[in-house]
Scaffold this motif. Sequence first.
Motif, short mmCIF file in Angstrom:
data_model
loop_
_atom_site.label_atom_id
_atom_site.label_comp_id
_atom_site.label_asym_id
_atom_site.label_seq_id
_atom_site.Cartn_x
_atom_site.Cartn_y
_atom_site.Cartn_z
N SER A 1 35.98 -2.11 4.55
CA SER A 1 35.66 -3.38 3.89
C SER A 1 36.30 -4.54 4.65
O SER A 1 35.93 -5.69 4.47
N THR A 2 37.24 -4.23 5.55
CA THR A 2 37.85 -5.27 6.37
C THR A 2 36.80 -6.03 7.19
O THR A 2 36.83 -7.26 7.28
N TYR B 1 47.13 -10.05 -0.80
CA TYR B 1 47.06 -8.96 0.19
C TYR B 1 47.41 -9.53 1.58
O TYR B 1 46.79 -10.50 2.02
N TYR C 1 44.93 -10.74 4.30
CA TYR C 1 44.05 -11.91 4.17
C TYR C 1 44.43 -13.02 5.16
O TYR C 1 43.58 -13.47 5.92
N CYS D 1 41.34 -10.50 -5.57
CA CYS D 1 41.55 -9.06 -5.45
C CYS D 1 41.95 -8.53 -6.82
O CYS D 1 42.97 -8.94 -7.38
N ASN E 1 46.18 -6.12 -4.91
CA ASN E 1 47.13 -5.63 -3.93
C ASN E 1 47.99 -6.83 -3.55
O ASN E 1 47.43 -7.82 -3.07
N ALA F 1 38.44 -3.25 -4.20
CA ALA F 1 38.82 -1.98 -3.57
C ALA F 1 39.48 -1.00 -4.56
O ALA F 1 39.32 0.21 -4.44
N TYR F 2 40.21 -1.55 -5.55
CA TYR F 2 40.97 -0.69 -6.47
C TYR F 2 40.35 -0.64 -7.87
O TYR F 2 40.99 -0.16 -8.81
N THR G 1 35.41 0.09 -0.84
CA THR G 1 35.68 0.90 0.34
C THR G 1 35.93 2.35 -0.06
O THR G 1 36.49 2.62 -1.13
N SER H 1 38.05 4.01 1.47
CA SER H 1 39.49 4.19 1.71
C SER H 1 40.25 4.39 0.40
O SER H 1 41.13 5.24 0.32
N ARG I 1 36.32 4.95 7.79
CA ARG I 1 36.09 3.53 8.03
C ARG I 1 34.75 3.04 7.46
O ARG I 1 33.97 2.38 8.15
N1 PMP Z 1 41.05 -4.79 0.50
C1 PMP Z 1 42.20 -4.39 -0.04
C2 PMP Z 1 42.70 -5.11 -1.24
C3 PMP Z 1 42.93 -3.35 0.54
O1 PMP Z 1 44.09 -2.98 0.00
C4 PMP Z 1 42.43 -2.70 1.68
C5 PMP Z 1 43.14 -1.55 2.34
N2 PMP Z 1 44.53 -1.62 2.38
C6 PMP Z 1 41.24 -3.18 2.22
C7 PMP Z 1 40.57 -4.20 1.60
C8 PMP Z 1 40.68 -2.64 3.51
O2 PMP Z 1 40.06 -1.44 3.35
P1 PMP Z 1 39.25 -0.75 4.53
O3 PMP Z 1 40.03 0.47 4.89
O4 PMP Z 1 37.95 -0.41 3.91
O5 PMP Z 1 39.08 -1.71 5.67
#
Ligand code: PMP
Length: 405
Positions: free
Chosen positions: A100-101, A131, A134, A165, A169, A193-194, A214, A216, A225
């Motif tokens: 998602s990055t 986070y 960012y 977010c 995070n 993401a969470y 994601t 992840s 990825r």
């Molecule tokens: N957004 C948040 C809030 C995250 O904590 C993370 C991973 N630490 C990501 C995005 C990035 O996730 P990805 O591995 O999909 O790039």
Amino acid sequence: GAARTTASSMAPSTGKPAVTPDSVINLDHGDPTMFEAFWRETGDAAELVIPGWQTMSYFSDVTNVCWFLEPELDRQVRRLHRTVGNAAVDGYHVLVGTGSTQLFMAALYALAPDAAVAGQPVSVVSTAPYYSSYPAVTDFLRSGLFRWAGDADTFAGDSYIELVCSPNNPDGAIREAVLASRTGNGRAVHDLAYYWPQYTPITKRADHDIMLFTVSKSTGHAGTRIGWALVKDTAIARKMTKFVELNTIGVSKDSQMRAAKGGGWRAAKVLAAVSEGYERRPEQPKGTVTPPPPPPRLFDFGRRKMVERWSMLRAAAAASGIFSLPDETSGYCNFTNQTAATNPAFAWLRCDREDVEDCASFLRGHKILTRSGAQFGADPRYVRVSMLDRDDAFLIFVNRLASLG
Ligand code: PMP
């Protein structure tokens, strides 16, 4: 065959060395290795065989806005959100990114207004603690389109992109946009993401303009990825797709297939395996009395682990007498139909000892690596600690923490 499955399920999946009671414990990154134990148990449910002649073309579906998105990943993403009820998918484009990055960067590119293109970079903001990636990701290429402007709560301008977010995070807080109500000149990107049942009750079906997810954090496959965006507006979806095209000409099809089951592919893959855990009614084989074993259920595993770990961590913090944690909150989860507590993927730990001004270096002195609150725009008395590492590292961490009083 069986021999290969056994060998692959025994092999360590990362280059991280095993830990011993006096090892340095690295909980700085949110590396989701906790989930390995679940996927080791699913046998071949998420195993993948790719013949040499497949995934060779750049293209997946030239009729789709996101022309490099494998149609099966599109289907499995929608299916999983419908199963969990955490986000609306009808009327949305699904876009795939290298994590998602990449889609976060694509969103900044797509949302930068005409004024930014004409030389006035748009301000990118998020409520602190935010986070740590960012600011880093926003500014590392010194774009003329956007620039990091810090805490959304104290932002005074009128052209902005607000990153929301939730759960947040580093501190696990449930958040909403703070600027949207003040002015109509900004846009929000929701990083969800969470927002999965192992971390938080699913209290509503999110339906924001741009939502990022994601594998992840949902399934634990960070190394694959694969991230995805749900995007309402077609023009924004096209611009985000353009960013990925210019940046990497698409996203690994091998990884997309790993994330989703495909027609002609032999085994169901990661997202499909998760949905199937909650949809399939195992059939009673004829002439047998014992019911078949239930399919593996990722969110049950994840929630059980997180509940256990949070109670161990709270006990350790209390035993130390010098650490405190955010209060537990709870809500009614529409997915499990039960009241559930939030169990964040990170602990936002505060050191209350008067003489400790930098909690990260205090913990480093005791061979525990964490990320300083300063990196999240907050007080260095706080640190962020990953809750998603393997059992052995987590156990050593809580025992060491309890002894630090
Ligand atoms: N957004 C948040 C809030 C995250 O904590 C993370 C991973 N630490 C990501 C995005 C990035 O996730 P990805 O591995 O999909 O790039």
